[in-house]
Design an enzyme around this catalytic site. Structure first.
Site, PDB file in Angstrom:
ATOM      1  N   GLY A  47      79.641  35.091  -4.498  1.00  0.00           N
ATOM      2  CA  GLY A  47      79.311  36.285  -5.253  1.00  0.00           C
ATOM      3  C   GLY A  47      80.466  36.724  -6.124  1.00  0.00           C
ATOM      4  N   GLN A  52      85.569  42.417 -10.957  1.00  0.00           N
ATOM      5  CA  GLN A  52      86.487  41.393 -10.478  1.00  0.00           C
ATOM      6  C   GLN A  52      87.040  40.533 -11.610  1.00  0.00           C
ATOM      7  OE1 GLN A  52      83.705  40.024  -7.183  1.00  0.00           O
ATOM      8  NE2 GLN A  52      85.736  39.669  -6.310  1.00  0.00           N
ATOM      9  N   CYS A 102      87.118  37.664   0.132  1.00  0.00           N
ATOM     10  CA  CYS A 102      86.856  38.177  -1.206  1.00  0.00           C
ATOM     11  C   CYS A 102      87.747  37.441  -2.201  1.00  0.00           C
ATOM     12  CB  CYS A 102      87.156  39.674  -1.248  1.00  0.00           C
ATOM     13  SG  CYS A 102      86.850  40.458  -2.835  1.00  0.00           S
ATOM     14  N   LEU A 103      87.174  37.086  -3.330  1.00  0.00           N
ATOM     15  CA  LEU A 103      87.953  36.420  -4.375  1.00  0.00           C
ATOM     16  C   LEU A 103      89.088  37.304  -4.881  1.00  0.00           C
ATOM     17  CD1 LEU A 103      85.014  34.780  -6.359  1.00  0.00           C
ATOM     18  CD2 LEU A 103      86.546  33.690  -4.693  1.00  0.00           C
ATOM     19  N   HIS A 144      78.402  43.533  -0.335  1.00  0.00           N
ATOM     20  CA  HIS A 144      79.795  43.280  -0.710  1.00  0.00           C
ATOM     21  C   HIS A 144      79.970  43.375  -2.232  1.00  0.00           C
ATOM     22  CE1 HIS A 144      83.722  41.073  -0.168  1.00  0.00           C
ATOM     23  NE2 HIS A 144      83.486  40.848  -1.452  1.00  0.00           N
ATOM     24  N   GLU A 145      79.085  42.706  -2.975  1.00  0.00           N
ATOM     25  CA  GLU A 145      79.196  42.732  -4.446  1.00  0.00           C
ATOM     26  C   GLU A 145      78.863  44.116  -5.003  1.00  0.00           C
ATOM     27  OE1 GLU A 145      80.836  40.419  -5.754  1.00  0.00           O
ATOM     28  OE2 GLU A 145      80.684  39.099  -4.016  1.00  0.00           O
ATOM     29  N   HIS A 148      81.780  46.388  -4.989  1.00  0.00           N
ATOM     30  CA  HIS A 148      82.699  46.200  -6.120  1.00  0.00           C
ATOM     31  C   HIS A 148      82.294  47.087  -7.302  1.00  0.00           C
ATOM     32  CE1 HIS A 148      85.475  43.151  -4.828  1.00  0.00           C
ATOM     33  NE2 HIS A 148      84.501  42.344  -4.442  1.00  0.00           N
TER      34      HIS A 148
END
Length: 182
Positions: A47, A52, A102-103, A144-145, A148
């Site tokens: 995701g 991000q 997480c990225l 999660h996304e 963000h």
């Protein structure tokens, strides 16, 4: 298309509430989506949200690999989904914990409580409405996304900071209650 740089924890763009997208078919939005797809593939994540990649717009994307689906989901997982101006709501009161990465927080994971089942809605990259119910890993990655887009990182959702650490150390030393990772 381009592979974009990913913002890391500490950058202010990750703390902002993302602006709504007025026209999903706008050329700038379409270019962002294409670049986000390339970036997500390159990063080998499941995701990605626009903040991000340093763009504070309400655009997110995700997929669920076949091995991560629940009994109620198709065996082939959930395909890559672009969700613009999303909304989510919990279904029921049950929250479950799971490991997330997480990225924007590379090399670390934490154990995060999330709603077990949710309903989400928004529009896709062509402006077509999407409304789905999700549970398990599917629900976890959507939440999660979505976080963000609300300026929230998973670390802010954690109840127990002793269950937060570097991937290598956690795999050597921590007792895991679940195998969920995003």
């Amino acid at each position: 298309m381009a592979i974009l740089k990913i913002a890391r924890m500490g950058h202010p763009v990750l703390w902002q509430v993302a602006a709504r997208v007025e026209d999903p078919t706008d050329d700038e939005v379409q270019r962002l989506i294409a670049d986000m797809k390339d970036t997500l593939a390159d990063a080998e994540g499941v995701g990605l949200a626009a903040p991000q990649v340093y763009v504070s717009r309400a655009v997110m994307m995700f997929f669920v690999p076949p091995s991560r689906t629940t009994e109620d989901e198709a065996d082939d997982g959930v395909p890559l989904t672009v969700l613009i101006n999303p909304e989510i709501e919990p279904i029921g009161d049950t929250r479950v914990g799971g490991w997330e990465g997480c990225l924007s927080i590379p090399g670390l994971q934490g154990y995060v409580p999330r709603w077990q089942r949710i309903r989400y809605r928004g529009v896709d990259e062509t402006g077509v409405p999407i409304e789905r119910e999700a549970e398990g890993f599917h629900a976890r990655v959507v939440q999660h996304e979505y976080d963000h887009l609300m300026g929230v990182l998973y670390t802010e959702r954690m109840d127990d900071m002793t269950q937060f650490g570097f991937n290598a150390e956690l795999s050597r030393h921590a007792t895991r209650d679940t195998d969920d990772e995003t």
